[in-house]
Scaffold this active site. Structure first.
Site, PDB file in Angstrom:
ATOM      1  N   SER A  42       0.599  -1.491  -0.278  1.00 29.47           N
ATOM      2  CA  SER A  42       0.377  -0.551   0.503  1.00 29.47           C
ATOM      3  C   SER A  42       0.846   1.162   0.545  1.00 29.47           C
ATOM      4  CB  SER A  42      -1.064  -0.106   0.736  1.00 29.47           C
ATOM      5  OG  SER A  42      -1.814  -1.061   1.261  1.00 29.47           O
ATOM      6  N   SER A 109      -2.699 -11.626  -2.799  1.00 29.67           N
ATOM      7  CA  SER A 109      -2.023 -12.455  -3.162  1.00 29.67           C
ATOM      8  C   SER A 109      -0.925 -13.757  -3.325  1.00 29.67           C
ATOM      9  CB  SER A 109      -2.354 -11.905  -5.278  1.00 29.67           C
ATOM     10  OG  SER A 109      -0.970 -10.740  -4.791  1.00 29.67           O
TER      11      SER A 109
HETATM   12  P1  ADP Z   1       1.125  -3.602   3.052  1.00 27.52           P
HETATM   13  O1  ADP Z   1       0.583  -3.027   2.446  1.00 27.52           O
HETATM   14  O2  ADP Z   1       2.197  -4.734   1.651  1.00 27.52           O
HETATM   15  O3  ADP Z   1       0.646  -4.342   4.243  1.00 27.52           O
HETATM   16  P2  ADP Z   1       1.731  -1.111   3.727  1.00 27.52           P
HETATM   17  O4  ADP Z   1       2.039  -0.504   3.005  1.00 27.52           O
HETATM   18  O5  ADP Z   1       0.401  -1.346   4.853  1.00 27.52           O
HETATM   19  O6  ADP Z   1       2.360  -2.967   3.462  1.00 27.52           O
HETATM   20  O7  ADP Z   1       2.682  -1.317   5.741  1.00 27.52           O
HETATM   21  C1  ADP Z   1       4.403  -1.433   5.969  1.00 27.52           C
HETATM   22  C2  ADP Z   1       4.624  -0.475   6.523  1.00 27.52           C
HETATM   23  O8  ADP Z   1       6.232  -0.064   6.273  1.00 27.52           O
HETATM   24  C3  ADP Z   1       4.165   1.267   6.482  1.00 27.52           C
HETATM   25  O9  ADP Z   1       4.141   1.638   7.677  1.00 27.52           O
HETATM   26  C4  ADP Z   1       5.599   1.548   6.361  1.00 27.52           C
HETATM   27  O10 ADP Z   1       5.577   2.977   6.831  1.00 27.52           O
HETATM   28  C5  ADP Z   1       6.600   1.008   6.843  1.00 27.52           C
HETATM   29  N1  ADP Z   1       8.374   1.282   5.670  1.00 27.52           N
HETATM   30  C6  ADP Z   1       8.866   1.557   6.575  1.00 27.52           C
HETATM   31  N2  ADP Z   1      10.696   1.073   5.623  1.00 27.52           N
HETATM   32  C7  ADP Z   1       9.422   0.700   4.052  1.00 27.52           C
HETATM   33  C8  ADP Z   1      10.823   0.602   3.234  1.00 27.52           C
HETATM   34  N3  ADP Z   1      11.307   0.800   2.574  1.00 27.52           N
HETATM   35  N4  ADP Z   1       9.170   1.286   2.184  1.00 27.52           N
HETATM   36  C9  ADP Z   1       7.521   0.631   2.480  1.00 27.52           C
HETATM   37  N5  ADP Z   1       7.495   0.701   3.613  1.00 27.52           N
HETATM   38  C10 ADP Z   1       8.024   1.003   4.083  1.00 27.52           C
END
Ligand code: ADP
Length: 197
Positions: A42, A109
């Site tokens: 996300s 997925s």
């Molecule tokens: P997903 O959609 O895969 O469940 P999210 O985007 O909701 O994951 O959550 C990822 C978390 O990791 C967020 O809190 C984001 O701020 C944190 N994060 C830390 N470093 C990164 C990075 N380099 N890239 C993406 N997310 C990161």
């Protein structure tokens, strides 16, 4: 799968998907982000939308969790319901691509055959599979929604990575590990890849 009703015919309009894409001045694609919960789908999906918008592209994010509040609110996390979740999302992506938009789909997925189904629905030439290979221990440390902690206590059944499998993509278009790549760098990698296609 064929429609349940057999007495239904397609009606063709007077505007093609090419006409719509030409109006928007872009080539529609679906960027399919797959990976464990908290791998960054996300976060990167919405950052990518922002970046593509600033480059003049019309996009739309289909976020798995958000869709489960509406279109997919009747679905749980069994294998069958996850498959239906992906089928509906892929059909939605196909419609939005037909409307000329670039779609960014962010869904765990976890199964290869479900992702293959999404590719088939959307069309091979429009489907870009991106694997966020962020390791489980990083995802679990991040745990932004506290879901891993609850899954470890047995409060959430069929949780991917803990009590349900994740099948890694065999031949993704792009792979990166967000424990090693910053958000803006991940977005740049995707944009460069899209521009090279
Ligand atoms: P997903 O959609 O895969 O469940 P999210 O985007 O909701 O994951 O959550 C990822 C978390 O990791 C967020 O809190 C984001 O701020 C944190 N994060 C830390 N470093 C990164 C990075 N380099 N890239 C993406 N997310 C990161």
């Amino acid at each position: 799968m064929k429609p349940k009703q057999t007495n239904i015919e397609r009606f063709s309009g007077h505007v093609s998907s090419g006409d719509r894409a030409a109006l928007l001045g872009q080539r529609p694609l679906t960027v399919w982000l797959t990976g464990l919960s908290a791998s960054g789908k996300s976060t990167i999906g919405y950052a990518l939308e922002r970046r593509l918008l600033s480059l003049g592209h019309a996009c739309y994010v289909l976020d798995g969790d958000n869709l489960r509040h509406g279109l997919n609110r009747d679905l749980g996390f069994s294998v069958t319901e996850r498959r239906e979740n992906i089928r509906r999302t892929a059909e939605m992506a196909k419609l939005l691509n037909d409307a000329g938009l670039i779609v960014i789909a962010a869904l765990i997925s976890p199964r290869r055959d479900d992702r293959a189904m999404a590719r088939e629905i959307i069309g091979d030439s429009l489907f870009v599979e991106i694997y966020l290979s962020t390791p489980l221990d990083t995802c679990e440390q991040r745990d932004p929604k506290g879901l891993y902690a609850r899954a470890r206590c047995g409060e959430i059944a069929e949780f991917t990575g803990i009590s349900a499998p994740y099948e890694t993509p065999l031949d993704p278009d792009l792979t990166f590990d967000t424990s090693r790549t910053e958000i803006h760098a991940s977005v740049s990698l995707i944009v460069e890849h899209l521009q090279s296609r």
